[in-house]
Scaffold this active site. Structure first.
Site, PDB file in Angstrom:
ATOM      1  N   ARG A  85       0.889  -1.170   0.000  1.00 47.62           N
ATOM      2  CA  ARG A  85       0.000   0.000   0.000  1.00 47.62           C
ATOM      3  C   ARG A  85       0.921   1.212   0.000  1.00 47.62           C
ATOM      4  O   ARG A  85       1.697   1.403   0.954  1.00 47.62           O
ATOM      5  CB  ARG A  85      -0.891  -0.024   1.242  1.00 47.62           C
ATOM      6  CG  ARG A  85      -1.646   1.274   1.471  1.00 47.62           C
ATOM      7  CD  ARG A  85      -2.740   1.149   2.514  1.00 47.62           C
ATOM      8  NE  ARG A  85      -3.880   0.445   1.969  1.00 47.62           N
ATOM      9  CZ  ARG A  85      -5.117   0.473   2.485  1.00 47.62           C
ATOM     10  NH1 ARG A  85      -5.363   1.167   3.576  1.00 47.62           N
ATOM     11  NH2 ARG A  85      -6.101  -0.197   1.921  1.00 47.62           N
ATOM     12  N   HIS A 106      -7.183   0.660  -6.490  1.00 48.18           N
ATOM     13  CA  HIS A 106      -7.377  -0.251  -5.357  1.00 48.18           C
ATOM     14  C   HIS A 106      -8.036  -1.529  -5.892  1.00 48.18           C
ATOM     15  O   HIS A 106      -9.212  -1.806  -5.619  1.00 48.18           O
ATOM     16  CB  HIS A 106      -8.256   0.438  -4.305  1.00 48.18           C
ATOM     17  CG  HIS A 106      -8.217  -0.196  -2.948  1.00 48.18           C
ATOM     18  ND1 HIS A 106      -7.419  -1.278  -2.616  1.00 48.18           N
ATOM     19  CD2 HIS A 106      -8.893   0.118  -1.798  1.00 48.18           C
ATOM     20  CE1 HIS A 106      -7.609  -1.593  -1.348  1.00 48.18           C
ATOM     21  NE2 HIS A 106      -8.493  -0.771  -0.833  1.00 48.18           N
ATOM     22  N   GLN A 115     -10.044  -4.136  -3.683  1.00 48.35           N
ATOM     23  CA  GLN A 115     -11.348  -3.615  -3.276  1.00 48.35           C
ATOM     24  C   GLN A 115     -12.368  -3.810  -4.404  1.00 48.35           C
ATOM     25  O   GLN A 115     -13.516  -4.203  -4.166  1.00 48.35           O
ATOM     26  CB  GLN A 115     -11.227  -2.126  -2.922  1.00 48.35           C
ATOM     27  CG  GLN A 115     -12.527  -1.495  -2.485  1.00 48.35           C
ATOM     28  CD  GLN A 115     -12.997  -2.000  -1.122  1.00 48.35           C
ATOM     29  OE1 GLN A 115     -12.257  -1.959  -0.161  1.00 48.35           O
ATOM     30  NE2 GLN A 115     -14.219  -2.489  -1.042  1.00 48.35           N
ATOM     31  N   ASP A 129     -17.292   7.163  -1.560  1.00 54.80           N
ATOM     32  CA  ASP A 129     -16.029   7.016  -0.825  1.00 54.80           C
ATOM     33  C   ASP A 129     -15.870   8.316  -0.030  1.00 54.80           C
ATOM     34  O   ASP A 129     -16.619   9.289  -0.238  1.00 54.80           O
ATOM     35  CB  ASP A 129     -14.886   6.835  -1.846  1.00 54.80           C
ATOM     36  CG  ASP A 129     -13.552   6.419  -1.227  1.00 54.80           C
ATOM     37  OD1 ASP A 129     -13.461   6.273   0.009  1.00 54.80           O
ATOM     38  OD2 ASP A 129     -12.588   6.256  -2.009  1.00 54.80           O
ATOM     39  N   CYS A 151     -16.400   1.374   0.389  1.00 55.54           N
ATOM     40  CA  CYS A 151     -15.232   0.545   0.720  1.00 55.54           C
ATOM     41  C   CYS A 151     -14.890   0.587   2.195  1.00 55.54           C
ATOM     42  O   CYS A 151     -14.261  -0.332   2.706  1.00 55.54           O
ATOM     43  CB  CYS A 151     -14.043   0.994  -0.120  1.00 55.54           C
ATOM     44  SG  CYS A 151     -13.523   2.692   0.220  1.00 55.54           S
ATOM     45  N   ARG A 194     -13.594  -8.893   1.183  1.00 57.33           N
ATOM     46  CA  ARG A 194     -12.172  -8.572   0.974  1.00 57.33           C
ATOM     47  C   ARG A 194     -11.287  -9.825   1.131  1.00 57.33           C
ATOM     48  O   ARG A 194     -10.254  -9.929   0.479  1.00 57.33           O
ATOM     49  CB  ARG A 194     -11.722  -7.469   1.942  1.00 57.33           C
ATOM     50  CG  ARG A 194     -12.359  -6.095   1.706  1.00 57.33           C
ATOM     51  CD  ARG A 194     -11.996  -5.522   0.336  1.00 57.33           C
ATOM     52  NE  ARG A 194     -10.548  -5.531   0.142  1.00 57.33           N
ATOM     53  CZ  ARG A 194      -9.718  -4.565   0.561  1.00 57.33           C
ATOM     54  NH1 ARG A 194     -10.207  -3.495   1.148  1.00 57.33           N
ATOM     55  NH2 ARG A 194      -8.416  -4.652   0.352  1.00 57.33           N
TER      56      ARG A 194
END
Ligand code: CP
Ligand code: NVA
Length: 303
Positions: free
Chosen positions: A96, A123, A126, A216, A256, A284
Site C-alpha cells: 500500500r 485499489h 477492493q 467514498d 469501501c 475482501r
C-alpha cells in the site's frame, strides 16, 4: 511471465472472470504452502491488512507485515532494492503506497507477483470484493445493470469502474467539477467494455434508475489537509435516503470503508436495508485469496 496486479486492467476480462471464480471456490489451492508473502504498508489499514494476511494463511503461506518506517521505501533504500531483497525470502510482495509509480518500479525489479494494496491511482482488491458483492446480489449475468459513483473520483472509483466495464456493467459518475474522471479514463472504461459511460455533476440524474450506488470519503488518505476546503464542495454529494430513493427498486449501496458517517453518507443509508457494506468488507478476504491464488498459478505456469 510474472503476473502482477497493480490495476484491474492488468487482467483481461477473461482473466478477471477466472479470478472471480477462484474467489468463490471452496477449495483454495495451497499455492503458498511453506512460502512467505511480504505486505508493506505506507498508510494505515484495517480491512486490507487483515484480509490479505488471512488470505495468505488460507493459501498455506506466512504473511509478514512491514510498517512504513521499517522499510522506508526510497529512504533507507530504493523501491527496487526493497523489492529485490524481499524476493529473496518471499513468493509475493504486496504494498500500500502513496505513489503508484513505486509499485510499477517494484514490479519491474522482481520476478514474483507484486500486488497493489491501494495506491493514489487504484485499489484493485477492493474492486474485486465489490464485484463479488454485486454478483451475490444480482447474479453473475450483470448485463443491463448500471453502477453510479457519487462524490470524489478516487482510487477506489477507478478500479471499480474498470471491474464494471469488464463485467458489462454501465458506469455513471456524479462528481463535483474538478473531482470527476478525466476524459481519458472515461474512454478507457468504454474501451474496456462498459455498455454506457456517463459523467456529470448531478447526483439525482446519475442515480436515477441505477442498480448500485457507491461513494467514498470526500478526501483520501494523504489529502486530510484539504478536508476543510472540500467539505462545502462535496456537501451536495452526500448519499442520503432521498438520493437512494431515485435508484432502481432493489438497488444496493456500497462503500469501501472507512466511512466518515454524516459526511459522504448518512447513518440511515450506511446502516439501512439497501446497504451491503458489511458483506462488501467480508468479501475482501475471498477477493485477496482468489487474486493471490490466480497470480501465483499464472506466474508459475507461464515460466
Ligand atoms: N477499504 C479498505 O481498503 O480499508 P482499509 O483502508 O481499512 O484497508
Ligand atoms: N479513497 C480512500 C480509500 C480508503 C480505503 C483512500 O485512499 O484513503
Amino acid at each position: 511471465m510474472t503476473r502482477h496486479l497493480l490495476e484491474i486492467d492488468d487482467l483481461s476480462a477473461e482473466e478477471f472472470g477466472q479470478v472471480l471464480t477462484r474467489c468463490v471456490s471452496k477449495h483454495p489451492v495451497q499455492v503458498l504452502e511453506g512460502r512467505g508473502a511480504a505486505l508493506i504498508f505506507e498508510k494505515p489499514s484495517n480491512r486490507t491488512r487483515n484480509s490479505t494476511e488471512m488470505a495468505v494463511v488460507e493459501l498455506g503461506g506466512h504473511p509478514i507485515y512491514l510498517k512504513p518506517d521499517e522499510v522506508d521505501i526510497d529512504g533507507r533504500e530504493s523501491a527496487e532494492d526493497v523489492a529485490r531483497t524481499l524476493a529473496c525470502f518471499h513468493s509475493v510482495i504486496a504494498a500500500r503506497v502513496f505513489d503508484h509509480s513505486v509499485l510499477v518500479r517494484m514490479s519491474e525489479a522482481v520476478e514474483i507477483p507484486v500486488v497493489n494494496l491501494l495506491s493514489d491511482l487504484s485499489h484493485p482488491l477492493q474492486a474485486i470484493a465489490d464485484m463479488l458483492t454485486i454478483r451475490e446480489e444480482f447474479g453473475p449475468d450483470l448485463s443491463g445493470r448500471s453502477l453510479t459513483w457519487v462524490g470524489d473520483y478516487s482510487n477506489v472509483a477507478r478500479s471499480l469502474a474498470l471491474a464494471c466495464a469488464m463485467s458489462s456493467v454501465s458506469v455513471r459518475f456524479a462528481c463535483p467539477d474538478g473531482y470527476g474522471p478525466s476524459q481519458k479514463d472515461l474512454d478507457l472504461f468504454k474501451r474496456t467494455g462498459a455498455p454506457e459511460v456517463r459523467s456529470s455533476t448531478d447526483p439525482a440524474l446519475e442515480v436515477d434508475g441505477t442498480d448500485v450506488v457507491v461513494t467514498d470519503a470526500w478526501y483520501s488518505m494523504g489529502q486530510e489537509a484539504e478536508a476543510v476546503m472540500r467539505r462545502p464542495i462535496f456537501e451536495p454529494y452526500r448519499v442520503d435516503q432521498a438520493l437512494m430513493a431515485n435508484a432502481a427498486p432493489g438497488a444496493i449501496f456500497l462503500h469501501c470503508l472507512p466511512a466518515h458517517r454524516g459526511e459522504e453518507v448518512t447513518n440511515e443509508v450506511l446502516d439501512g436495508p439497501q446497504s451491503r457494506v458489511w458483506a462488501e468488507a467480508a468479501n475482501r478476504l475471498p477477493a485477496a485469496r482468489g487474486a493471490l491464488e490466480w497470480l501465483v498459478i499464472a506466474s508459475e505456469a507461464e515460466r
